[in-house]
Design an enzyme around this catalytic site. Structure first.
Site, short mmCIF file in Angstrom:
data_model
loop_
_atom_site.label_atom_id
_atom_site.label_comp_id
_atom_site.label_asym_id
_atom_site.label_seq_id
_atom_site.Cartn_x
_atom_site.Cartn_y
_atom_site.Cartn_z
N TYR A 13 6.58 32.57 42.56
CA TYR A 13 5.69 32.58 43.74
C TYR A 13 4.66 31.46 43.67
O TYR A 13 4.66 30.54 44.51
CB TYR A 13 5.05 33.97 43.81
N THR A 37 13.04 35.93 37.37
CA THR A 37 12.37 36.53 38.53
C THR A 37 12.12 35.49 39.62
O THR A 37 11.67 35.85 40.70
CB THR A 37 11.02 37.17 38.13
N ILE A 53 11.56 29.78 28.25
CA ILE A 53 10.47 29.29 27.39
C ILE A 53 10.61 29.77 25.95
O ILE A 53 10.02 29.19 25.05
CB ILE A 53 9.06 29.66 27.93
N TYR A 142 0.23 43.71 30.15
CA TYR A 142 0.22 42.43 30.86
C TYR A 142 -1.07 41.67 30.54
O TYR A 142 -1.04 40.52 30.09
CB TYR A 142 0.37 42.66 32.37
N LYS A 146 -1.76 38.11 28.18
CA LYS A 146 -2.43 36.88 28.62
C LYS A 146 -3.66 36.57 27.76
O LYS A 146 -3.96 35.41 27.49
CB LYS A 146 -2.83 37.01 30.09
N PHE A 209 -1.95 53.83 46.56
CA PHE A 209 -2.11 54.47 45.25
C PHE A 209 -3.57 54.82 44.96
O PHE A 209 -4.29 54.02 44.37
CB PHE A 209 -1.55 53.57 44.15
N ARG A 283 -2.15 54.69 40.52
CA ARG A 283 -1.09 54.02 39.75
C ARG A 283 -1.65 53.72 38.35
O ARG A 283 -2.73 53.13 38.24
CB ARG A 283 -0.72 52.71 40.47
N1 UDP Z 1 -1.40 49.05 45.98
C1 UDP Z 1 -1.07 50.10 46.81
N2 UDP Z 1 0.22 50.16 47.29
C2 UDP Z 1 1.17 49.24 46.99
C3 UDP Z 1 0.82 48.16 46.14
C4 UDP Z 1 -0.48 48.11 45.65
O1 UDP Z 1 -1.90 50.96 47.10
O2 UDP Z 1 2.32 49.36 47.45
C5 UDP Z 1 -2.77 48.94 45.45
C6 UDP Z 1 -2.83 48.95 43.93
O3 UDP Z 1 -2.93 50.26 43.45
C7 UDP Z 1 -4.09 48.11 43.69
C8 UDP Z 1 -4.14 47.11 44.85
O4 UDP Z 1 -3.27 47.68 45.86
O5 UDP Z 1 -5.23 48.94 43.79
C9 UDP Z 1 -3.61 45.74 44.48
O6 UDP Z 1 -2.36 45.89 43.83
P1 UDP Z 1 -1.39 44.67 43.57
O7 UDP Z 1 -0.17 45.22 42.91
O8 UDP Z 1 -1.18 43.91 44.83
O9 UDP Z 1 -2.17 43.71 42.59
P2 UDP Z 1 -2.82 43.99 41.13
O10 UDP Z 1 -4.29 44.17 41.38
O11 UDP Z 1 -2.16 45.18 40.53
O12 UDP Z 1 -2.53 42.74 40.39
#
Ligand code: UDP
Length: 324
Positions: A13, A37, A53, A142, A146, A209, A283
């Site tokens: 991306y 990916t 890599i 993750y 990093k 979530f 989540r």
């Molecule tokens: N989120 C959500 N539904 C989705 C994907 C993400 O509610 O289908 C929420 C997730 O719980 C987080 C925010 O959106 O609070 C951003 O999530 P994303 O995966 O885009 O980025 P991250 O912050 O995890 O890198």
């Protein structure tokens, strides 16, 4: 004069947007990617080296063939949820892979190394916005991977005395190329904005979530930054390289937080319809709030200002890409 730049993970991306901007500015982006990916059809702005890599021979071959002075390292597994389930994949790809890549870069005389790092290195910070001096306390593999790579880079640069590095801690990358022919595409898709826009297209509810966080509207707050703005920061390193042996760190964000509900509202405004939402449990691995502090450092030292990172432009560009 144009430079040859190795774009590791350039089929993904952010890497593909970066390759495109490099080519548009007269540079030669050489993409190195294992296509695990990433997408072959996103590699169209310069030469392609298919490789992993973690494969020292493939890394050395690409470095010998193209002799880049600048290496931009975007190649990583980057899903918080997946990293909780498959941590060793993350340490293998992100840490082992980066160590192999670094070793090759030092050996082949790379002068300037840039890492895509992440706000996930901060974990659940005590203070918002998050300053660069906030403790590193990742709460998922993750972010931990990093954090380890940043440290390995710093140590490798200091020991080499020849290579300098920049670690960009991205907040939430979002949006797409304004022309609508390059954008965010993950399989499966876990990111918020693509999932909200998918729900707008096919009418099946998106999962939200958690609406019981200690935030203004109960949903998680994030600092969304346009992919084109992130990429601009990488190009700024060409004009403002670190000194040999030095490692610099920057937060790349706007300093403004948006809640999940605010993002959904912006998507409704853009798409012109109500988006169906299912409220689901939190989540695992999601911090309540992540907003960048110390954003003036990138402005002062790199001349970097986000220009497309208002939510309207992010969602508008993403929507143009999703409709295609
Ligand atoms: N989120 C959500 N539904 C989705 C994907 C993400 O509610 O289908 C929420 C997730 O719980 C987080 C925010 O959106 O609070 C951003 O999530 P994303 O995966 O885009 O980025 P991250 O912050 O995890 O890198």
């Amino acid at each position: 004069m144009g430079e040859t730049v190795l774009v590791v993970g350039g089929a993904g991306y952010i890497g593909s947007h970066c390759a495109r901007m490099l080519a548009e500015r007269g540079h030669t982006p050489v993409v190195f990617d294992n296509l695990s990916t990433g997408w072959k059809d996103a590699v169209r702005f310069g030469p392609f080296e298919h490789g992993d890599i973690r494969d020292a021979t493939a890394v050395a071959r690409a470095l010998r063939a193209h002799q880049p002075k600048l290496v931009l390292h975007f190649a990583a597994r980057s899903l918080v949820g997946e990293s909780m389930q498959r941590p060793l994949d993350y340490y293998d790809n992100n840490v082992t892979g980066s160590v192999v890549l670094l070793e090759g870069c030092v050996r082949h005389g790379v002068e300037n190394f840039v890492l895509s790092s992440t706000a996930a290195v901060y974990g659940v910070p005590e203070r918002m916005p998050i300053g660069l001096d906030a403790p590193l306390a990742p709460i998922n593999p993750y972010g931990a991977s990093k954090m380890m790579v940043e440290r390995a880079i710093e140590d490798a640069c200091r020991a080499s005395g020849a290579m300098g590095a920049t670690c960009f801690r991205y907040f939430n990358a979002a949006g797409a190329h304004p022309e609508g022919d390059l954008g965010e595409r993950h399989e499966p898709e876990t990111h918020l904005i693509p999932n909200v826009l998918k729900a707008a297209v096919n009418g099946t509810p998106m999962s939200l979530f958690g609406d019981d966080y200690d935030t203004p509207d109960g949903t998680c707050v994030r600092d969304y930054v346009h992919v084109q703005d992130l990429v601009e920061a990488h190009l700024a390193v060409l004009a403002h390289p670190p000194r040999a042996g030095e490692t610099r760190r920057y937060n790349l964000g706007t300093g403004e937080g948006l809640s999940v509900k605010q993002v959904i509202l912006a998507c409704e405004a853009e798409t012109g319809g109500k988006i169906p939402v299912d409220i689901k449990p939190r989540r695992p691995g999601d911090p309540p709030s992540l907003v960048a502090g110390d954003t003036e450092k990138a402005r002062a030292e790199l001349g970097w200002t986000p220009r497309r990172s208002d939510v309207g432009t992010i969602v508008g560009d993403a929507w143009r890409w999703h409709r295609r």
